[in-house]
Design an enzyme around this catalytic site. Sequence first.
Site, PDB file in Angstrom:
ATOM      1  N   CYS A   1      66.284  36.983  28.668  1.00 37.74           N
ATOM      2  CA  CYS A   1      66.104  36.896  27.210  1.00 37.74           C
ATOM      3  C   CYS A   1      65.543  35.515  26.855  1.00 37.74           C
ATOM      4  O   CYS A   1      66.165  34.487  27.138  1.00 37.74           O
ATOM      5  CB  CYS A   1      67.431  37.117  26.493  1.00 37.74           C
ATOM      6  SG  CYS A   1      67.321  36.819  24.716  1.00 37.74           S
TER       7      CYS A   1
ATOM      8  N   CYS B   1      75.534  41.411  27.074  1.00 37.47           N
ATOM      9  CA  CYS B   1      74.200  42.009  26.925  1.00 37.47           C
ATOM     10  C   CYS B   1      73.583  42.325  28.293  1.00 37.47           C
ATOM     11  O   CYS B   1      73.509  41.445  29.155  1.00 37.47           O
ATOM     12  CB  CYS B   1      73.311  41.043  26.151  1.00 37.47           C
ATOM     13  SG  CYS B   1      71.619  41.625  26.015  1.00 37.47           S
TER      14      CYS B   1
ATOM     15  N   GLU C   1      69.128  60.912  11.319  1.00 32.03           N
ATOM     16  CA  GLU C   1      68.297  59.702  11.264  1.00 32.03           C
ATOM     17  C   GLU C   1      68.074  59.252   9.825  1.00 32.03           C
ATOM     18  O   GLU C   1      68.088  58.056   9.531  1.00 32.03           O
ATOM     19  CB  GLU C   1      66.943  59.941  11.957  1.00 32.03           C
ATOM     20  CG  GLU C   1      67.034  60.031  13.473  1.00 32.03           C
ATOM     21  CD  GLU C   1      67.540  58.740  14.109  1.00 32.03           C
ATOM     22  OE1 GLU C   1      67.241  57.657  13.593  1.00 32.03           O
ATOM     23  OE2 GLU C   1      68.271  58.825  15.119  1.00 32.03           O
TER      24      GLU C   1
ATOM     25  N   CYS D   1      73.437  42.867  20.095  1.00 32.86           N
ATOM     26  CA  CYS D   1      72.454  41.885  19.613  1.00 32.86           C
ATOM     27  C   CYS D   1      72.414  41.955  18.096  1.00 32.86           C
ATOM     28  O   CYS D   1      71.412  42.301  17.485  1.00 32.86           O
ATOM     29  CB  CYS D   1      71.076  42.173  20.212  1.00 32.86           C
ATOM     30  SG  CYS D   1      69.928  40.804  19.960  1.00 32.86           S
TER      31      CYS D   1
ATOM     32  N   CYS E   1      75.989  37.846  23.572  1.00 29.91           N
ATOM     33  CA  CYS E   1      75.046  37.740  24.700  1.00 29.91           C
ATOM     34  C   CYS E   1      75.759  37.925  26.038  1.00 29.91           C
ATOM     35  O   CYS E   1      75.156  38.414  27.002  1.00 29.91           O
ATOM     36  CB  CYS E   1      74.323  36.403  24.656  1.00 29.91           C
ATOM     37  SG  CYS E   1      73.385  36.184  23.139  1.00 29.91           S
TER      38      CYS E   1
HETATM   39  S1  SF4 Z   1      70.859  37.896  25.315  1.00 25.19           S
HETATM   40 FE1  SF4 Z   1      69.145  38.082  23.924  1.00 25.19          FE
HETATM   41  S2  SF4 Z   1      68.844  40.271  23.632  1.00 25.19           S
HETATM   42 FE2  SF4 Z   1      70.864  39.994  24.534  1.00 25.19          FE
HETATM   43  S3  SF4 Z   1      72.277  39.873  22.788  1.00 25.19           S
HETATM   44 FE3  SF4 Z   1      71.703  37.793  23.265  1.00 25.19          FE
HETATM   45  S4  SF4 Z   1      69.941  37.385  21.964  1.00 25.19           S
HETATM   46 FE4  SF4 Z   1      70.198  39.597  21.995  1.00 25.19          FE
END
Ligand code: SF4
Length: 347
Positions: A208, A202, A37, A192, A199
């Site tokens: 989101c 994601c 870390e 992200c 996205c």
């Molecule tokens: S949807 Fe929202 S949380 Fe997901 S990558 Fe895109 S900006 Fe980031």
Amino acid sequence: MKPPSFAARLVAWQRAHGRHDLPWQRTRDAYRIWLSEIMLQQTQVTTVVPYYQRFLAEFPDVRALAAAPLERVLEHWSGLGYYRRAHHLHAAAKAVVAVHGSVFPRTAATLATLPGVGRSTAAAIATFAGGPPAPILDGNVKRVLARHRGVTGFPGAAEVERALWRIAALLLPKRGAAAYTQGLMDLGATVCTRGKPRCDACPVAADCVARATARIDQLPSPRPKKALPHRSVRVLLIERAGEILFERRPAAGIWGGLWSLPETATDGDVAQHCLMRFGATVVAGEALPPIEHGFTHYRLTIVPQRIGVRRWPLRAEAPGLLWLTREDARAAALPAPIKRLLATLAN
Ligand code: SF4
């Protein structure tokens, strides 16, 4: 049917797409996790891996690290950068040996007392080492949460950070915290991302806020620009028989060595000032429109004041003072705003 929670989606995504084969993911040893870390702060995974392995070969446990001379630790850190981390690492190892009987702590609160271990790092170590899980909030996680929850405001500001910590704590699942925390880190590092987040890949895109409101490029909010300090100064346009009085500025400071107009405070009595400074009797004339001028470190408002001379003392001018016609002044080395001011004079 209720959609899966944020944590459940992240854990499922982490299993399928996250990082699983990093050397520090195969252990629950708090010493090793702590080492990884600290090395990962401000440093890419691919850079860290060989350093981590070499470091562990040399210092296999906290006792070995605490007993080593600092120079030896720095040698093994050489090339990783941010050397304060190595100093802290060594001091923390000594503290674990001296205060905790060489047993690496596993609660976030105790870990956070070690040199170089902040709240988020302490939480990550505790969570990965099988201690009581705690929420993390490093730079990547701040970005993910600010976007996903639509939190505006600079995340470094105390109240915004408090709000993000609250969200981080609410989202932390009671079970599977380690996989969740790894998922959050992986999402921030690989999906992200700061520029051009993916996205479409994601797992939490459906709810989101940044995505729904087309504010991905605005969140998290950037650091507010600091307002530059502001100064005002009155410049005296002292006119006598078709000439203007100039004064050479000190060599150090702004406009060093240039000829400029005499200056005084904006709230002072100009007649009194001219009497004290030059032994002259003058009358204040027209106040001209202020001129704004920007320097790198402050803004300056120049307030020009025309001054008519009634009596000027009959003595040679002091060094550093010079009467010039407007025409001669045009060719002189004057600061740009003073040149602009002279150019605006109608007569
Ligand atoms: S949807 Fe929202 S949380 Fe997901 S990558 Fe895109 S900006 Fe980031």
